[in-house]
Write an enzyme that holds these catalytic residues in place. Structure first.
Site, PDB file in Angstrom:
ATOM      1  N   HIS A 237       0.844  -1.183  -0.244  1.00  0.00           N
ATOM      2  CA  HIS A 237       0.133  -0.016   0.104  1.00  0.00           C
ATOM      3  C   HIS A 237       0.595   1.214   0.050  1.00  0.00           C
ATOM      4  O   HIS A 237       0.708   2.068  -1.106  1.00  0.00           O
ATOM      5  CB  HIS A 237      -1.075  -0.060   1.050  1.00  0.00           C
ATOM      6  CG  HIS A 237      -1.935  -1.124   1.355  1.00  0.00           C
ATOM      7  ND1 HIS A 237      -2.941  -1.437   0.481  1.00  0.00           N
ATOM      8  CD2 HIS A 237      -1.897  -2.209   2.343  1.00  0.00           C
ATOM      9  CE1 HIS A 237      -3.716  -2.463   0.728  1.00  0.00           C
ATOM     10  NE2 HIS A 237      -3.167  -2.912   1.812  1.00  0.00           N
ATOM     11  N   ASP A 238       1.602   1.476   1.019  1.00  0.00           N
ATOM     12  CA  ASP A 238       2.311   2.805   1.386  1.00  0.00           C
ATOM     13  C   ASP A 238       3.555   3.074   0.402  1.00  0.00           C
ATOM     14  O   ASP A 238       3.647   4.179  -0.177  1.00  0.00           O
ATOM     15  CB  ASP A 238       3.026   2.812   2.646  1.00  0.00           C
ATOM     16  CG  ASP A 238       1.975   2.851   3.709  1.00  0.00           C
ATOM     17  OD1 ASP A 238       2.043   2.580   4.899  1.00  0.00           O
ATOM     18  OD2 ASP A 238       0.576   3.151   3.463  1.00  0.00           O
TER      19      ASP A 238
END
Ligand code: RIB
Ligand code: CA
Length: 305
Positions: A237-238
């Protein structure tokens, strides 16, 4: 690229968290096309004391002693704090990777002062990859800072796909919907890197093994953390945020107006995106997962020593 042609100055607001840690590696890598001007920690995956400790130890491990690390918000604006998600990020939030923890004189809440100091020196790209509490408080306490924030490039939300906490809500938004509403209502250019794209970028075992087999300090640490990352999707995600900063061409999206549902209902924390050519949020909807994975690995393995 900033107006004067210099490298963009970036502040990452994070809640490490394994995927946050990988994102910090990519942002701290020699190959990054921007200056990492600061790191701030916020409560989210774990309580603030843990995310602040992890942010400090990661930046020290990466040799980034020149990058200030500050602590931000310890609890959401209104809702109750969310429980730590050790079952996903491991007992210490870094998948069990144990790092030396440098001392810090930074006090709680110093994140906002630090962001204001960096903004006073020139334009900033703000990259929240955890709950938006600190960013919301910054905009509420110092609304004039908006003129120094070139854009907010955030990991969060789920526009046209299901959530990962409830059917409709993604964790970073769900953890503090009232803060998210402040940020999405602000007249600041935003790029929303949500589950619509991040769920497509999974870290498979072969890719993780390759990081380890490179016999590289950062690569081995990344592999250790990812092997302790118990996210079903293994989604990176990040790390999509620093990759987007350097390679927006790996993504595609549509301009929208985004509102956050803060009502106590089954849609609590939903990020409602309505296509709008005048909207102030670019919502990413497409990604080249192989290109992003290759970029993340190359960045991690580009570090010397
Ligand atoms: O929904 C994914 C987000 O929640 C990521 O930022 C992950 O670190 C967790 O905070
Ligand atoms: Ca995060």
């Amino acid at each position: 690229m900033a107006e004067n042609g210099s490298r963009p100055r970036v502040i990452i607001d994070c809640d490490p968290g394994v995927d946050d840690a990988i994102a910090l590696m990519v942002a701290a890598a020699p190959t990054a096309g921007f200056e990492l001007a600061g790191v701030t920690a916020v409560a989210g995956n774990l309580p603030l004391d843990d995310t602040f400790r992890n942010a400090r130890s990661l930046m020290a491990f990466l040799g980034k002693h020149d990058v200030p690390v500050h602590a931000g918000a310890a609890r959401p604006l209104q809702r109750d704090p969310v429980p730590a998600i050790h079952h996903i990020h491991g007992w210490n939030g870094l998948g069990g990777l144990e790092l030396a923890v440098p001392a810090s004189s930074a006090r709680r809440g110093s994140a906002i002062d630090h962001i204001l100091e960096v903004c006073a020196e020139g334009p900033v790209t703000l990259c929240p990859i955890g709950p938006l509490t600190t960013v919301a408080r910054l905009l509420e306490e110092a609304p004039e800072v908006a003129s120094s924030i070139e854009r907010v490039v955030l990991m969060g939300g789920a526009a046209f796909v299901p959530g990962n906490v409830t059917d409709t809500a993604e964790f970073n938004i769900w953890a503090d919907p009232h803060a998210a509403a402040v940020v999405f209502d602000a007249q600041i250019e935003k790029v929303m890197i949500g589950l619509d794209v991040t769920m497509q970028v999974g870290a498979d075992p072969t890719w993780i093994d390759a990081l380890d087999e490179a016999k590289h300090r950062w690569g081995t640490a990344a592999a250790h953390m990812l092997r302790g990352y118990n996210s079903g999707s293994m989604a990176l995600h990040d790390p999509c945020v620093p990759v987007y900063l350097d390679r927006p061409d790996y993504f595609n999206g549509r301009r929208c107006s985004v509102s956050i549902d803060t009502e106590e209902s089954t849609r609590f924390g939903q990020s409602v995106a309505n296509p709008d050519p005048q909207g102030n949020t670019l919502v990413l909807t497409e990604v080249d997962p192989d290109a992003v994975r290759a970029h993340v690995a190359a960045a991690i393995l580009s570090a010397s020593g």
